[in-house]
Every structure is written in C-alpha cells, then in structure tokens.
Design a protein around this motif. Sequence first.
Motif, PDB file in Angstrom:
ATOM      1  N   ASP A   1      -1.968  10.752  -0.482  1.00 30.36           N
ATOM      2  CA  ASP A   1      -1.989   9.572  -1.341  1.00 30.36           C
ATOM      3  C   ASP A   1      -1.462   9.932  -2.726  1.00 30.36           C
TER       4      ASP A   1
ATOM      5  N   SER B   1       0.840  -1.203   0.000  1.00 28.37           N
ATOM      6  CA  SER B   1       0.000   0.000   0.000  1.00 28.37           C
ATOM      7  C   SER B   1       0.872   1.250   0.000  1.00 28.37           C
TER       8      SER B   1
ATOM      9  N   CYS C   1       2.247  -0.269  10.447  1.00 31.21           N
ATOM     10  CA  CYS C   1       3.102   0.905  10.644  1.00 31.21           C
ATOM     11  C   CYS C   1       4.003   0.675  11.856  1.00 31.21           C
TER      12      CYS C   1
ATOM     13  N   ARG D   1      -1.221  11.740   5.763  1.00 33.29           N
ATOM     14  CA  ARG D   1      -0.285  11.584   4.649  1.00 33.29           C
ATOM     15  C   ARG D   1      -1.023  11.803   3.328  1.00 33.29           C
TER      16      ARG D   1
ATOM     17  N   VAL E   1      -5.509   0.773   9.540  1.00 32.48           N
ATOM     18  CA  VAL E   1      -4.497  -0.130   9.005  1.00 32.48           C
ATOM     19  C   VAL E   1      -3.769  -0.866  10.122  1.00 32.48           C
TER      20      VAL E   1
ATOM     21  N   ILE F   1       0.671   3.762   1.672  1.00 29.73           N
ATOM     22  CA  ILE F   1       0.852   4.303   3.023  1.00 29.73           C
ATOM     23  C   ILE F   1       2.248   4.039   3.547  1.00 29.73           C
TER      24      ILE F   1
ATOM     25  N   GLN G   1      -8.038   5.896   6.949  1.00 27.98           N
ATOM     26  CA  GLN G   1      -7.592   4.529   6.699  1.00 27.98           C
ATOM     27  C   GLN G   1      -7.284   3.853   8.030  1.00 27.98           C
TER      28      GLN G   1
ATOM     29  N   ASP H   1      -3.159   3.338  12.844  1.00 23.31           N
ATOM     30  CA  ASP H   1      -2.679   1.955  12.900  1.00 23.31           C
ATOM     31  C   ASP H   1      -3.219   1.300  14.169  1.00 23.31           C
TER      32      ASP H   1
ATOM     33  N   VAL I   1      -4.500   8.379   8.807  1.00 25.69           N
ATOM     34  CA  VAL I   1      -4.138   6.968   8.962  1.00 25.69           C
ATOM     35  C   VAL I   1      -4.068   6.624  10.447  1.00 25.69           C
TER      36      VAL I   1
END
Length: 262
Positions: free
Chosen positions: A102, A23, A91, A100, A88, A25, A86, A112, A110
């Motif tokens: 894209d 990804s 990370c 961030r 996720v 990311i 997102q 995590d 994002v």
Amino acid sequence: MKIDATIVDDYLKEVPSQNYSDSWIFSEIEEGHYLFEEPDKNLSSKVLEIRNSVYKEIQSFVPFNYEIWNELFPESEQRLSTISIQLVVGCPYPYEAMVREDADHREVIVFDLIRFTRYGWHRASEIVRAMLTHECVHILLHQDYPENRAAPYQEKMDFLLFDEGLAHFLSMDERINHYDWNSAESIARKKKSFRSFTEAFQERDENKQNILLKEACTGHFWDKFACIAGMFLWAAVYSVSGIHGVKRTYASGWKKFKKNMD
C-alpha cells in the motif's frame, strides 16, 4: 490478521463503483498500470455467500503443511497479526489473490471475490485456505528477504524461483506427501518448467525480459514457469532432506537456491 471488507461491502450495498475504483489496489496490480474491471452486479448474491464463507475461513486459519510451516515461520501468528486482508471486487482476470504494497509500503493480501465466484461458495471456502497459505508465505518470506533487494533481471528471476516456488509448494496440497511428485505427468511438467526458466533466465533483450517476468508468475497454473520450477525444486529438497533440509535451504536464501536446479 485484520480483515478489511470495505470494497466488497460497498459493492454488496450497490454503492457506485466510482466510489471505490480509485483505491490504491487497482494501481498496484501491475506495476505502472491502472487495472479495474467493472464488477457484475448480477453476481452479488454469490459474492455475499463467498464473503461470509471466506471471512470465517480467515478467522480460523490454519496453514497447509503446518509442520513445515512451523519450522520455517515459528512466530508466524505474531508476525501476521498486523497484516491486512482486503476483500475486494474489480480486479481483472487472472488476479484473484495477491500480495501488494500500500501507500505506506505495508504488504497487504488482496482477495477478489468476484473472481472467486467461479469456484462456488463451498469450493471457495476450501480454496481460500490454500490461497491464504500461499499469500502468507509471501508476507513472511518478504519480511525475511525483502523483494526489492533483487534488482537486476536475473536476480528477480532467482527471487521468483525461491519465493513463488515455496508459496506454491506449501499450498499445493493440504499434506504435501499426498501429491504425486514422481508421476509421469509431474516429471514432464518439471522438465518443461526447468527448460522454460533456463531459457528465460538467459534472455538479454530488456523488452522481452519485462514480458518474461510477467509470464513467469501469471497465467495458467502450469505455465507459470518460475513458480512451477521453484515448486519442484522445493519438492526435491523435501524429498531428499525432509523438513530440516527445507529449513536449511530457506536459511541459505534466494541467491543460492537456483543451484538446486543444476
């Protein structure tokens, strides 16, 4: 805000990590580096609890310090309506929450959820509101003041002071007046962050500058000197001039913000 839980859901379904480790990311966490940490499969039950809790918190989001927020960003609901969040895994520490760009240069929040497991699901639900406040400040501020317009090193430092400072200030406590900005501990932290920022601002060695730009806003909370110095500057503006002072300072922009340290 739109929630994209594809990566965390793949993890929970035990999809092999190579299916999502490419990804965009993981190539944008740090500029010029690919960073991916294999997620621990043994944490899946905790991640599922956190995923469901965080999902509900995002859907019912009300930012910290709404009165100040609404003065700065009166159309925030509309402005954030197309923003993607997102959820996720993968990370590395300390990257648990960030904004961030894209591939289409759209800013994305994002979270995590492996990183969130250290809080537990109940605490993570509480913390995500503070994190959402923090990250949404970045999104809205960058719409008003594009980050890429701060190019030379000292301008980047000035921008971090303004941007990270405001994000930390508004997310520090649900009601900013509840935090003791004038305790001996707070004053010591303020002086330390101001001193560190001033020393870093004067650095001329390019290699050291690159290191300082990273240290300015990553690592242990109180060691992120640009974030903390900026937070105390915004707190000082609010203490002296209230909400309207914060609004005026925001309207003046990042280039003039550092003068509040003098």
